[in-house]
Design a protein around this motif. Sequence first.
Motif, mmCIF file in Angstrom:
data_model
loop_
_atom_site.group_PDB
_atom_site.id
_atom_site.type_symbol
_atom_site.label_atom_id
_atom_site.label_comp_id
_atom_site.label_asym_id
_atom_site.label_seq_id
_atom_site.Cartn_x
_atom_site.Cartn_y
_atom_site.Cartn_z
ATOM 1 N N LEU A 165 0.844 -1.191 0.000
ATOM 2 C CA LEU A 165 0.000 0.000 0.000
ATOM 3 C C LEU A 165 0.879 1.240 0.000
ATOM 4 N N PRO A 166 0.619 2.188 -0.878
ATOM 5 C CA PRO A 166 1.456 3.383 -0.947
ATOM 6 C C PRO A 166 1.512 4.098 0.388
ATOM 7 N N GLY A 167 2.722 4.381 0.855
ATOM 8 C CA GLY A 167 2.887 5.167 2.070
ATOM 9 C C GLY A 167 2.716 4.395 3.351
ATOM 10 N N LEU A 168 2.476 3.090 3.288
ATOM 11 C CA LEU A 168 2.164 2.346 4.509
ATOM 12 C C LEU A 168 3.350 2.270 5.443
ATOM 13 N N THR A 169 4.553 2.114 4.882
ATOM 14 C CA THR A 169 5.718 1.945 5.743
ATOM 15 C C THR A 169 6.423 3.259 6.057
ATOM 16 N N GLU A 170 6.140 4.313 5.302
ATOM 17 C CA GLU A 170 6.880 5.544 5.515
ATOM 18 C C GLU A 170 6.502 6.239 6.824
ATOM 19 N N THR A 230 7.456 -5.646 6.672
ATOM 20 C CA THR A 230 6.590 -6.599 7.360
ATOM 21 C C THR A 230 5.475 -5.892 8.111
ATOM 22 N N LEU A 231 4.260 -6.420 7.987
ATOM 23 C CA LEU A 231 3.142 -5.970 8.803
ATOM 24 C C LEU A 231 3.076 -6.879 10.025
ATOM 25 N N ARG A 244 3.011 -12.117 11.476
ATOM 26 C CA ARG A 244 3.834 -11.290 10.593
ATOM 27 C C ARG A 244 3.459 -11.593 9.148
ATOM 28 N N LEU A 245 3.187 -10.547 8.394
ATOM 29 C CA LEU A 245 2.774 -10.689 7.005
ATOM 30 C C LEU A 245 3.668 -9.823 6.126
ATOM 31 N N PRO A 246 4.149 -10.361 4.998
ATOM 32 C CA PRO A 246 5.043 -9.586 4.125
ATOM 33 C C PRO A 246 4.288 -8.506 3.365
#
Length: 253
Positions: free
Chosen positions: A22-27, A153-154, A218-220
Amino acid sequence: MRTYLPWGAGALAAAAAIVAALPGLTEQPQTVSKPSIVLELFTSQGCSSCPPADALLAKLTDEPGVVTLSYAVDYWNYLGWRDTLSSPANSERQRDYARVRGDGKVYTPQMVVDGLIHVNGSNEAAIEMARRKAGDQLAKAKVDVAMRAEADTLVIDIGAAPEGSDKRAATVWLALAKDKETVSITRGENRGKEITYHHPVRELSPVGMWKGEAMTIRLPLKDLKAKGGDQLFALLQVENSGPIIGVAAHERR
C-alpha cells in the motif's frame, strides 16, 4: 429500512492473504490499538434509506475509541443501479451474522455493534444503546490488539485472554478498506446524489487463529495485493461471526 429475506448458500470464503504494498504504509506508520467498539454498517448505493446512515457512520468514524467499517451489499443491485463498492462477500458476512444470532434479520442500513447487536444504522440513539450493551457484555473479554509496520513486514500483536474470560479461541481477520470513496449515483433510488463512504471494505480475509495466548502474526508487505484500499484493520472475532473482542487499525497518514 429495507429487509432482505432469502439467504444465499455458503459462508464467507477464506482468502489466502490480502496484505499489499500500500502506498505510504511503511513511511509513516500509525498504530491504533485497543479501541473499545467496532461498528460495521451494511449499506447500499441503491437503498434510499441508507444515505443518512452513511453520513452518521462518517460522524462516528471521528470518535476516539471507535473503529468503523462499511460493507456495500449486492442484493439491491437489481433496482436500477449496480453498487460500485458491492460484493457477494459483504452480503454473505451480513447473512453469517444473522445466522449466528438466529434472528434472520438482514436489511439495509444495518449496523452491527461489536459483532453482537444489530440496529438501524441511521438511528443514533439505538446505536448508542447498543454500544453500551455490547460494552457491558464484553467488558471482561476484550483483548489488546496492535498493528504496526516493520520495514517490509506488517506485524499484528495480540495479547492473552484476560483472567476469567471464557473467550479463548477466535479468528484473526484482516480487512482492507478505503479511507473514503465518493460516488456519483446516476440511476436507482439515489439518482442524482453524490455520497461519500467511509472505510468501505474491499476485502476481508482470515490470517490466523488465536487460542487465548499472546501471539504475533507477521505478514510480508511486499506480497500484499492491493484491491483499491489504503487502510488495514485487524479484527479478533469469536467463531468468525461472533463477538469482536479485539481490534486494531493501521492507517496511512
